[in-house]
Structure formats: structure tokens, C-alpha cells
Design an enzyme around this catalytic site. Structure first.
Site, PDB file in Angstrom:
ATOM      1  N   CYS A  51      52.922  39.027  54.891  1.00  0.00           N
ATOM      2  CA  CYS A  51      53.743  38.071  54.132  1.00  0.00           C
ATOM      3  C   CYS A  51      54.912  38.794  53.447  1.00  0.00           C
ATOM      4  O   CYS A  51      54.728  39.849  52.842  1.00  0.00           O
ATOM      5  CB  CYS A  51      52.874  37.365  53.096  1.00  0.00           C
ATOM      6  SG  CYS A  51      53.784  36.115  52.172  1.00  0.00           S
ATOM      7  N   CYS A  55      53.616  39.204  45.798  1.00  0.00           N
ATOM      8  CA  CYS A  55      52.607  38.831  44.795  1.00  0.00           C
ATOM      9  C   CYS A  55      51.624  40.000  44.615  1.00  0.00           C
ATOM     10  O   CYS A  55      50.939  40.383  45.582  1.00  0.00           O
ATOM     11  CB  CYS A  55      51.862  37.578  45.230  1.00  0.00           C
ATOM     12  SG  CYS A  55      52.959  36.277  45.856  1.00  0.00           S
ATOM     13  N   CYS A  58      47.950  40.045  45.868  1.00  0.00           N
ATOM     14  CA  CYS A  58      47.610  39.495  47.183  1.00  0.00           C
ATOM     15  C   CYS A  58      47.463  40.550  48.288  1.00  0.00           C
ATOM     16  O   CYS A  58      48.395  41.302  48.576  1.00  0.00           O
ATOM     17  CB  CYS A  58      48.642  38.462  47.597  1.00  0.00           C
ATOM     18  SG  CYS A  58      48.162  37.645  49.147  1.00  0.00           S
ATOM     19  N   CYS A  95      40.861  23.189  54.173  1.00  0.00           N
ATOM     20  CA  CYS A  95      42.141  23.685  53.667  1.00  0.00           C
ATOM     21  C   CYS A  95      42.637  24.847  54.515  1.00  0.00           C
ATOM     22  O   CYS A  95      41.952  25.861  54.638  1.00  0.00           O
ATOM     23  CB  CYS A  95      41.960  24.122  52.217  1.00  0.00           C
ATOM     24  SG  CYS A  95      43.474  24.785  51.516  1.00  0.00           S
ATOM     25  N   CYS A 126      43.925  19.717  53.461  1.00  0.00           N
ATOM     26  CA  CYS A 126      44.760  20.400  52.470  1.00  0.00           C
ATOM     27  C   CYS A 126      45.435  21.567  53.182  1.00  0.00           C
ATOM     28  O   CYS A 126      44.878  22.122  54.131  1.00  0.00           O
ATOM     29  CB  CYS A 126      43.888  20.904  51.320  1.00  0.00           C
ATOM     30  SG  CYS A 126      44.810  21.856  50.100  1.00  0.00           S
ATOM     31  N   CYS A 186      47.242  20.215  44.542  1.00  0.00           N
ATOM     32  CA  CYS A 186      46.220  21.189  44.173  1.00  0.00           C
ATOM     33  C   CYS A 186      46.988  22.356  43.579  1.00  0.00           C
ATOM     34  O   CYS A 186      47.730  23.035  44.301  1.00  0.00           O
ATOM     35  CB  CYS A 186      45.435  21.615  45.412  1.00  0.00           C
ATOM     36  SG  CYS A 186      44.302  22.989  45.095  1.00  0.00           S
ATOM     37  N   ARG A 258      38.432  23.544  39.964  1.00  0.00           N
ATOM     38  CA  ARG A 258      37.698  24.312  40.975  1.00  0.00           C
ATOM     39  C   ARG A 258      37.425  25.737  40.524  1.00  0.00           C
ATOM     40  O   ARG A 258      38.349  26.477  40.168  1.00  0.00           O
ATOM     41  CB  ARG A 258      38.467  24.317  42.310  1.00  0.00           C
ATOM     42  CG  ARG A 258      37.697  25.053  43.417  1.00  0.00           C
ATOM     43  CD  ARG A 258      38.305  24.891  44.804  1.00  0.00           C
ATOM     44  NE  ARG A 258      38.542  23.506  45.104  1.00  0.00           N
ATOM     45  CZ  ARG A 258      39.750  22.973  45.320  1.00  0.00           C
ATOM     46  NH1 ARG A 258      40.804  23.734  45.319  1.00  0.00           N
ATOM     47  NH2 ARG A 258      39.877  21.692  45.569  1.00  0.00           N
TER      48      ARG A 258
HETATM   49  N1  SAM Z   1      51.281  31.982  50.887  1.00  0.00           N
HETATM   50  C1  SAM Z   1      50.984  30.763  50.252  1.00  0.00           C
HETATM   51  C2  SAM Z   1      51.382  30.772  48.801  1.00  0.00           C
HETATM   52  O1  SAM Z   1      51.294  31.779  48.130  1.00  0.00           O
HETATM   53  O2  SAM Z   1      51.767  29.712  48.325  1.00  0.00           O
HETATM   54  C3  SAM Z   1      49.559  30.317  50.393  1.00  0.00           C
HETATM   55  C4  SAM Z   1      48.397  31.284  50.336  1.00  0.00           C
HETATM   56  S1  SAM Z   1      48.126  32.131  48.785  1.00  0.00           S
HETATM   57  C5  SAM Z   1      46.999  33.375  49.300  1.00  0.00           C
HETATM   58  C6  SAM Z   1      47.205  30.981  47.785  1.00  0.00           C
HETATM   59  C7  SAM Z   1      46.744  31.435  46.417  1.00  0.00           C
HETATM   60  O3  SAM Z   1      45.627  32.297  46.520  1.00  0.00           O
HETATM   61  C8  SAM Z   1      47.694  32.193  45.541  1.00  0.00           C
HETATM   62  O4  SAM Z   1      48.622  31.362  44.912  1.00  0.00           O
HETATM   63  C9  SAM Z   1      46.764  32.825  44.532  1.00  0.00           C
HETATM   64  O5  SAM Z   1      46.590  31.985  43.412  1.00  0.00           O
HETATM   65  C10 SAM Z   1      45.440  32.958  45.287  1.00  0.00           C
HETATM   66  N2  SAM Z   1      45.091  34.366  45.524  1.00  0.00           N
HETATM   67  C11 SAM Z   1      45.668  35.195  46.404  1.00  0.00           C
HETATM   68  N3  SAM Z   1      45.126  36.429  46.338  1.00  0.00           N
HETATM   69  C12 SAM Z   1      44.160  36.373  45.390  1.00  0.00           C
HETATM   70  C13 SAM Z   1      43.261  37.331  44.843  1.00  0.00           C
HETATM   71  N4  SAM Z   1      43.243  38.599  45.249  1.00  0.00           N
HETATM   72  N5  SAM Z   1      42.405  36.925  43.887  1.00  0.00           N
HETATM   73  C14 SAM Z   1      42.428  35.657  43.457  1.00  0.00           C
HETATM   74  N6  SAM Z   1      43.262  34.708  43.923  1.00  0.00           N
HETATM   75  C15 SAM Z   1      44.129  35.058  44.867  1.00  0.00           C
HETATM   76  C1  DTB Z   2      43.492  29.003  45.629  1.00  0.00           C
HETATM   77  O1  DTB Z   2      43.834  28.710  44.474  1.00  0.00           O
HETATM   78  N1  DTB Z   2      42.630  29.967  45.940  1.00  0.00           N
HETATM   79  C2  DTB Z   2      42.451  30.049  47.355  1.00  0.00           C
HETATM   80  C3  DTB Z   2      43.274  28.855  47.886  1.00  0.00           C
HETATM   81  N2  DTB Z   2      43.913  28.370  46.710  1.00  0.00           N
HETATM   82  C4  DTB Z   2      44.177  28.989  49.019  1.00  0.00           C
HETATM   83  C5  DTB Z   2      42.760  31.388  47.930  1.00  0.00           C
HETATM   84  C6  DTB Z   2      42.000  32.528  47.298  1.00  0.00           C
HETATM   85  C7  DTB Z   2      42.370  33.772  48.000  1.00  0.00           C
HETATM   86  C8  DTB Z   2      41.573  34.950  47.555  1.00  0.00           C
HETATM   87  C9  DTB Z   2      41.960  36.200  48.250  1.00  0.00           C
HETATM   88  C10 DTB Z   2      41.762  36.177  49.740  1.00  0.00           C
HETATM   89  O2  DTB Z   2      40.667  35.791  50.218  1.00  0.00           O
HETATM   90  O3  DTB Z   2      42.689  36.590  50.454  1.00  0.00           O
HETATM   91 FE1  SF4 Z   3      52.279  35.696  50.521  1.00  0.00          FE
HETATM   92 FE2  SF4 Z   3      49.990  36.244  49.334  1.00  0.00          FE
HETATM   93 FE3  SF4 Z   3      52.111  35.643  47.852  1.00  0.00          FE
HETATM   94 FE4  SF4 Z   3      50.928  33.707  49.351  1.00  0.00          FE
HETATM   95  S1  SF4 Z   3      50.031  34.791  47.614  1.00  0.00           S
HETATM   96  S2  SF4 Z   3      53.119  34.142  49.140  1.00  0.00           S
HETATM   97  S3  SF4 Z   3      50.249  34.948  51.113  1.00  0.00           S
HETATM   98  S4  SF4 Z   3      51.899  37.445  49.181  1.00  0.00           S
END
Ligand code: SAM
Ligand code: DTB
Ligand code: SF4
Length: 324
Positions: A51, A55, A58, A95, A126, A186, A258
């Protein structure tokens, strides 16, 4: 329903004696929901890793070197097979998530097709695909999408320390397009990223001032993944996590709160406290997007121990009031 919560008021809720806070949250919970029903959503990462966003939490960001292996967009048949398994296992919502800044071109058309097929299976759909413009939101709605997940993640001030490639305003704009297209929202955030209580109160204030409130509010506990900049941040006091759930329940009483990422790292006693504080939805299935989730069999055993039931559909008793 209130939409005028100040950060000070919310911080005062956080500061209540724990028992008083949980009692208030239970009162709100029981006024709006069957307190023993929990909604199950199953996640699937349909396009993993690489990506362009940065973030810091992530594992899918291309800016960091993490154990996540990049994968191309999954085929529709594979996605549908996973949705079918989720339905058989009792999930009501499926989702799909893609590690994109925003959906584009042919890939977006394929995702629309996936959504139509998930809807044909009789599940709630979703998606979380990054930023959307008004037209993309309209087309997702047209394909039958029920919910769009797009998190605010943190308080606007702390957000700047976590993400530099996408602004808070970008996120609010996407949420506006989702609403205008007539989809449910959501939207929640992550705690345990080293933020202060004031920041946690700031996140909840942003969510609770949305009118109507997001229908689903995911509260994620940071899952620390090696290689991400937040890998070695200090652990959040688990009671502070429970307080965050309780405050979300009190300020957004008719929303599904959630208990999201981080359950695999929590004891069942801690999860039970989260349900007591008003959490009434979980991610269900062995994986979140890229990290492990508590196994489905273990969830079933935990539900049996606690007398919890999987929510089937909206009925007058399961949801007495809807968002005003
Ligand atoms: N790329 C898209 C975005 O960011 O909108 C969708 C996927 S993103 C992984 C969805 C959400 O997962 C993020 O907004 C964040 O709140 C959560 N998330 C990602 N990595 C995480 C982590 N290591 N621990 C907890 N929540 C996480
Ligand atoms: C949200 O708030 N948490 C979910 C979903 N929306 C998409 C994602 C959590 C991701 C946790 C890290 C991972 O598994 O990559
Ligand atoms: Fe990309 Fe992860 Fe950020 Fe979603 S949360 S925009 S997958 S870096």
C-alpha cells in the site's frame, strides 16, 4: 440521541470510577439492544500489501518491511468461497478489504462484481478500499454494498503523528460521500498507539458528533507487527481499552460497537469485560486482514461460557431503537 459531545465531557466519562462507567454503559446498552447478542462480521483481505500510504500501525504499508507478503487482487471465485464459509459458520456480514489508497480502473469493476455476488448469497456486504469520491460511493451503493468501513483512526491532532500521506479531512470527505450515497458507515479507530487519554476522548468526540452516528464503530487495539514503526510502543492498560468501549457505548448508544483487532492478544476475561462495557460485535474467523484472530471454535466456546448468542437479524427486541 446527542450529537454535541465535547471532548471535556467525554474525558470526564473516561475518568469515572470504573464501576460507575460500566454501569452507565450497561444502562445504555440495554435501552437499545439485547445485551446478550453479538453480531459477527468476517473479514477477507482481497488485495494484500504494497500500500502506498504510510499508516504507522499497518503491516500492509509499502513504507515498512514487515512479514506481510504482497498478493494480487484475489479472483472472484475465491472470494465467494470464503464468503460462503463465513455464512455457514454464522457470520451475518462479509467485509472485503484492499490495501489501496483508493480504488481504480478495472480492479474497481471486479470489486463491484464481487459485491453483487456476495449480496446474491444473502449476506450483508461491507468493504474497505481506501478513499472514495462521490461517484465511486454511488456505484458501490448501486452494486448493493450495505456498509463502507473507513476509520478516523485517532484524534485529529494525534493522527498527524501516525499518517502523513492522507489527511483527516480526506477521511471526512470519504465518509461524507458514503453517507450521501445512502450506505451505512462503519467508522472507528485504533487505541494503544501511544496516544493520551485526551486523544482517545478526541477520537470518540469526532465519532459521536457525526449525525447520524456511524452504524458500526470498530474499536481496534493496536496489533503490533514487527517492522512497523509502532512495533515497540508501550502496551495500553487493558482497563483503559474497556473504558474506551464503554465511552463509545454511552455516546453512541444505538450503534454496534465492535471489539475489533487485538482479541487474539486478549484474555477471555478481558473480552468479557468489553462485552459488559457494551461491545456487541466482533470480527469472527481465523484471520483479520493479515494478522491472526481468535479462532472461531474458541469464540463459540467463549460465547457458550458467557451465555452470548450470535445475532441473526434485526428484530424489535435485538434493536429497540434506530439512529435518529
Ligand atoms: N486501506 C484501507 C484504509 O486504510 O482505509 C482499508 C484497510 S485498513 C487495514 C482498515 C483499518 O484497519 C485501518 O483504518 C486501521 O484502523 C485498522 N488496522 C490496520 N492495521 C492495524 C493494526 N496493526 N492494529 C489494529 N488495527 C489496524
Ligand atoms: C477495522 O476497524 N479493523 C479491521 C477492519 N476495520 C478492516 C482491520 C484490522 C486489521 C488488523 C491488522 C491486520 O490484520 O492486518
Ligand atoms: Fe494502506 Fe494499511 Fe493505511 Fe489502509 S491502513 S491505507 S492498507 S497502509
Amino acid at each position: 440521541m446527542r450529537y454535541d459531545w465535547s471532548v471535556d465531557e467525554i474525558e470526564a466519562l473516561f475518568a469515572l470510577p470504573f464501576n460507575d462507567l460500566i454501569f452507565r454503559a450497561q444502562q445504555c446498552h440495554r435501552a437499545h439492544f439485547d445485551a446478550n447478542e453479538v453480531q459477527l462480521s468476517t473479514l477477507l483481505s482481497i488485495k494484500t500489501g504494497g500500500c502506498p500510504e504510510d499508516c504507522k500501525y499497518c503491516p500492509q504499508s509499502a513504507h515498512y518491511s514487515t512479514p506481510v507478503e504482497r498478493a494480487l487482487l484475489m479472483r472472484k471465485e475465491e472470494v465467494l468461497a470464503a464468503a460462503r464459509r463465513a455464512k455457514e459458520n454464522g457470520a451475518t456480514r462479509f467485509c472485503i478489504g484492499a490495501a489501496w489508497r483508493e480504488p481504480k480502473g478495472r480492479a474497481f469493476e471486479i470489486v463491484l462484481d464481487m459485491i453483487r455476488a456476495i449480496k446474491d448469497m444473502g449476506m450483508e456486504a461491507c468493504a474497505t478500499l481506501g478513499m472514495l469520491d462521490a461517484e465511486q460511493a454511488r456505484r458501490l451503493k448501486e452494486a448493493g454494498l450495505d456498509y463502507y468501513n473507513h476509520n478516523l483512526d485517532s484524534d485529529p491532532e494525534f493522527y498527524r503523528e501516525i499518517i502523513s500521506t492522507r489527511s483527516y479531512q480526506d477521511r471526512l470527505d470519504t465518509l461524507r460521500h458514503v453517507r450521501a450515497a445512502g450506505m451505512s458507515i462503519c467508522c472507528g479507530g485504533i487505541v494503544g498507539m501511544g496516544e493520551s487519554r485526551r486523544h482517545r476522548a478526541g477520537l470518540i468526540a469526532q465519532l459521536a458528533r457525526m449525525q447520524p452516528h456511524p452504524e458500526s464503530v470498530p474499536i481496534n487495539m493496536l496489533v503490533k507487527v514487527p517492522g512497523t514503526p509502532l512495533d515497540d510502543v508501550e502496551d495500553l492498560d487493558p482497563f483503559e481499552f474497556v473504558r474506551t468501549i464503554a465511552v463509545a457505548r454511552i455516546t453512541m448508544p444505538a450503534s454496534r460497537v465492535r471489539l475489533s483487532a487485538g482479541r487474539e492478544q486478549m484474555s477471555e476475561e478481558l473480552q468479557a469485560l468489553c462485552f459488559l462495557a457494551g461491545a456487541n460485535s466482533i470480527f469472527y474467523g481465523e484471520k483479520l486482514l493479515t494478522t491472526d484472530n481468535q479462532a472461531a471454535e474458541q469464540d463459540q466456546a467463549m460465547f457458550a461460557r458467557l451465555g452470548l448468542r450470535a445475532f441473526r437479524q434485526d428484530t424489535p427486541s435485538s434493536r429497540r431503537m434506530v439512529n435518529a
